[in-house]
Design a protein around this motif. Structure first.
Motif, PDB file in Angstrom:
ATOM      1  N   SER A  12       0.810  -1.214   0.000  1.00 12.96           N
ATOM      2  CA  SER A  12       0.000   0.000   0.000  1.00 12.96           C
ATOM      3  C   SER A  12       0.844   1.264   0.000  1.00 12.96           C
ATOM      4  CB  SER A  12      -0.954   0.011   1.201  1.00 12.96           C
ATOM      5  OG  SER A  12      -0.231  -0.041   2.420  1.00 12.96           O
ATOM      6  N   LEU A  13       2.048   1.223   0.601  1.00 11.35           N
ATOM      7  CA  LEU A  13       2.894   2.411   0.582  1.00 11.35           C
ATOM      8  C   LEU A  13       3.333   2.722  -0.845  1.00 11.35           C
ATOM      9  CD1 LEU A  13       4.385   4.674   2.000  1.00 11.35           C
ATOM     10  CD2 LEU A  13       6.299   3.100   2.403  1.00 11.35           C
ATOM     11  N   ALA A  14       3.705   1.712  -1.600  1.00 11.93           N
ATOM     12  CA  ALA A  14       4.091   1.931  -3.001  1.00 11.93           C
ATOM     13  C   ALA A  14       2.931   2.532  -3.784  1.00 11.93           C
ATOM     14  CB  ALA A  14       4.547   0.618  -3.639  1.00 11.93           C
ATOM     15  N   ASP A  15       1.738   2.026  -3.562  1.00 15.47           N
ATOM     16  CA  ASP A  15       0.563   2.556  -4.268  1.00 15.47           C
ATOM     17  C   ASP A  15       0.314   4.014  -3.901  1.00 15.47           C
ATOM     18  OD1 ASP A  15       0.108   0.113  -5.502  1.00 15.47           O
ATOM     19  OD2 ASP A  15      -1.281  -0.579  -3.945  1.00 15.47           O
ATOM     20  N   ASP A  16       0.443   4.351  -2.621  1.00 13.43           N
ATOM     21  CA  ASP A  16       0.196   5.723  -2.171  1.00 13.43           C
ATOM     22  C   ASP A  16       1.236   6.688  -2.733  1.00 13.43           C
ATOM     23  OD1 ASP A  16      -1.992   4.855  -0.748  1.00 13.43           O
ATOM     24  OD2 ASP A  16      -0.956   4.804   1.188  1.00 13.43           O
ATOM     25  N   LEU A  17       2.492   6.259  -2.795  1.00  9.12           N
ATOM     26  CA  LEU A  17       3.536   7.128  -3.342  1.00  9.12           C
ATOM     27  C   LEU A  17       3.362   7.307  -4.844  1.00  9.12           C
ATOM     28  CD1 LEU A  17       6.695   5.869  -1.377  1.00  9.12           C
ATOM     29  CD2 LEU A  17       5.238   7.846  -0.881  1.00  9.12           C
ATOM     30  N   SER A  28       4.337 -12.054  -2.817  1.00  8.79           N
ATOM     31  CA  SER A  28       5.015 -11.135  -3.733  1.00  8.79           C
ATOM     32  C   SER A  28       4.465  -9.739  -3.631  1.00  8.79           C
ATOM     33  CB  SER A  28       4.876 -11.646  -5.174  1.00  8.79           C
ATOM     34  OG  SER A  28       3.504 -11.662  -5.537  1.00  8.79           O
ATOM     35  N   ARG A  29       3.398  -9.564  -2.930  1.00 11.07           N
ATOM     36  CA  ARG A  29       2.834  -8.228  -2.781  1.00 11.07           C
ATOM     37  C   ARG A  29       2.351  -8.077  -1.354  1.00 11.07           C
ATOM     38  NH1 ARG A  29       1.685  -3.751  -4.923  1.00 11.07           N
ATOM     39  NH2 ARG A  29      -0.220  -2.634  -4.539  1.00 11.07           N
ATOM     40  N   GLY A  30       3.220  -7.601  -0.501  1.00 12.21           N
ATOM     41  CA  GLY A  30       2.840  -7.372   0.883  1.00 12.21           C
ATOM     42  C   GLY A  30       3.246  -5.989   1.299  1.00 12.21           C
ATOM     43  N   ASP A  31       2.778  -5.561   2.451  1.00 12.55           N
ATOM     44  CA  ASP A  31       3.118  -4.229   2.915  1.00 12.55           C
ATOM     45  C   ASP A  31       4.482  -4.171   3.568  1.00 12.55           C
ATOM     46  OD1 ASP A  31       0.866  -3.198   1.958  1.00 12.55           O
ATOM     47  OD2 ASP A  31      -0.143  -2.815   3.843  1.00 12.55           O
TER      48      ASP A  31
END
Length: 316
Positions: free
Chosen positions: A88-93, A312-315
Motif C-alpha cells: 500500500s505504501l508503493a501505491d500511495d507514493l 510477492s505483494r505485501g506491505d
C-alpha cells in the motif's frame, strides 16, 4: 545523488532541510529552476506516443562499453542493491506522482511505476563514474549482494518511518525516511558493504539519505506561475498525510539497469520466492537494447541462496 558524510537521523534531518526546494526558494523561483533541470536531464527522456507518457532512454552502446576479449559484453552502467517498496505504501507514493502529472501534464513529468519504487542501498557503479566489468566478473558483485542479504535477513530487515514528501532542488519528488533501527540500521550495512568492495566502490556512493524517488520533472517550458503554488500544496498535503507512516523493508534486489534513471533491466530478487538467477524486469513496450542483452549462459545459471517464501505483494 547524495553523498554527504556522516550518519544517523540527525544528519538526515539536516540533509533533508538542505535539499528541499521550498525550504530555500519560493514559488516564483520554480520555473527558472525547472528550465535548468530540464537542460541537464531532459535529454535522457523521450515521449512515448504509444503509451502517452515520458519514458527514459536506453543506454547507448558507448555507455555499455566495447566487447571484451571473450566476446562477453560489459555490464550496464548502473548496478546496485536496493530495497523495493511494496504494498500500500508503493501505491500511495505512486498516486502522488500521478497527482503531479495532473498538475503539470504528462509531457513534463516522468513517473515511476509502483512496482519500481525503491530505496537505493548500495551502488556497485554509476553512469557518470562507470567501472566496466565483464559479465563474468559479476560473480564478485553477486558475492557482495549475497552477503548484504545475509546481513539483512539476520537482522530481520529494516524498520523505517516516512519523514516527509519533498521536492528537491534537482526537480525530483522524494519520500524521505528516518531509520528506526539506530546505529545497527542502514548506515551500518552501507559501511560494511563499502569495506567489502574496497577500491572498487564508486566515489559517489549513496550515504545518509534514505529515500524513494517518486517522479522527476524533466521539462518546464509550459510551466505557469499557478503550477508552483499547486506543487507546494501537493507536497504539504502529502507530507501531512503520510508523515509517520512506518515501513518494514524485508526484501532486496540486485539490479542491473538498462534505462537511464530507472532500475529496469535485470534483477535478482532476495526475500520473496525462490532465487533462480537474474531475470528481465521492464515495463510494457520496452525491449532491452541489444548491446545490454545478457548472455543466456549467465541468465540460466542457477545459484542457491537462502530466501524465504513470502507474498510477492505485501506491505512489508
Amino acid at each position: 545523488m547524495y553523498t554527504e558524510q556522516g550518519s544517523g537521523n540527525n544528519a538526515r534531518v539536516a540533509l533533508y532541510r538542505r535539499i528541499s526546494f521550498f525550504e530555500h526558494y519560493n514559488e516564483m523561483d520554480l520555473a527558472s529552476h525547472i528550465r535548468r533541470w530540464a537542460a541537464r536531464v531532459g535529454k535522457d527522456f523521450e515521449w512515448d506516443s504509444a503509451f502517452q507518457r515520458v519514458a527514459p532512454r536506453t543506454y547507448e552502446p558507448e555507455d555499455a562499453g566495447p566487447e571484451g576479449d571473450n566476446g562477453a559484453l560489459y555490464c550496464p552502467p548502473v548496478r546496485l542493491v536496493l530495497l523495493p517498496v511494496q504494498g500500500s505504501l508503493a501505491d500511495d507514493l505512486a498516486m502522488i506522482g500521478m497527482q503531479l502529472v495532473q498538475i503539470l501534464g504528462p509531457r513534463l513529468v516522468f513517473c515511476y511505476e509502483a512496482s519500481t519504487l525503491h530505496i537505493s542501498l548500495f551502488h556497485f557503479s554509476r553512469s557518470f563514474e562507470r567501472q566496466p566489468l565483464l559479465w563474468t566478473s559479476l560473480k564478485d558483485e553477486q558475492r557482495v549482494a549475497d552477503q548484504a542479504w545475509a546481513w539483512i535477513e539476520e537482522r530481520g530487515g529494516f524498520h523505517l518511518e516516512l519523514d516527509q514528501i519533498l521536492l528537491d532542488q534537482s526537480g525530483n519528488l522524494l519520500a524521505t525516511f528516518m531509520d528506526l533501527d539506530g546505529a545497527d540500521g542502514i548506515d551500518h550495512i552501507r559501511t560494511r558493504l563499502s569495506s567489502m568492495m574496497d577500491s572498487a566502490v564508486p566515489k559517489h556512493q549513496t550515504r545518509v539519505i534514505i529515500h524513494v524517488t517518486i517522479c522527476r520533472i524533466v521539462a518546464g517550458a509550459s510551466l505557469r506561475p499557478e503550477h508552483s503554488t499547486m506543487i507546494r500544496e501537493l507536497v504539504r498535503e502529502a507530507s501531512t498525510r503520510l508523515a509517520g507512516r512506518q515501513y518494514h523493508a524485508k526484501a532486496m534486489w540486485h539490479s542491473l539497469t538498462c534505462w537511464r534513471w530507472t532500475v529496469e533491466g535485470y534483477r535478482s530478487i532476495y526475500g520473496c520466492g525462490s532465487f533462480s538467477g537474474f531475470e528481465e524486469f521492464r515495463m510494457p513496450g520496452r525491449d532491452i537494447p541489444r548491446n545490454l542483452t545478457m548472455p543466456h549462459s549467465y541468465v540460466d545459471q542457477p545459484r542457491k541462496v537462502n530466501v524465504p517464501t513470502c507474498s510477492s505483494r505485501g506491505d512489508g
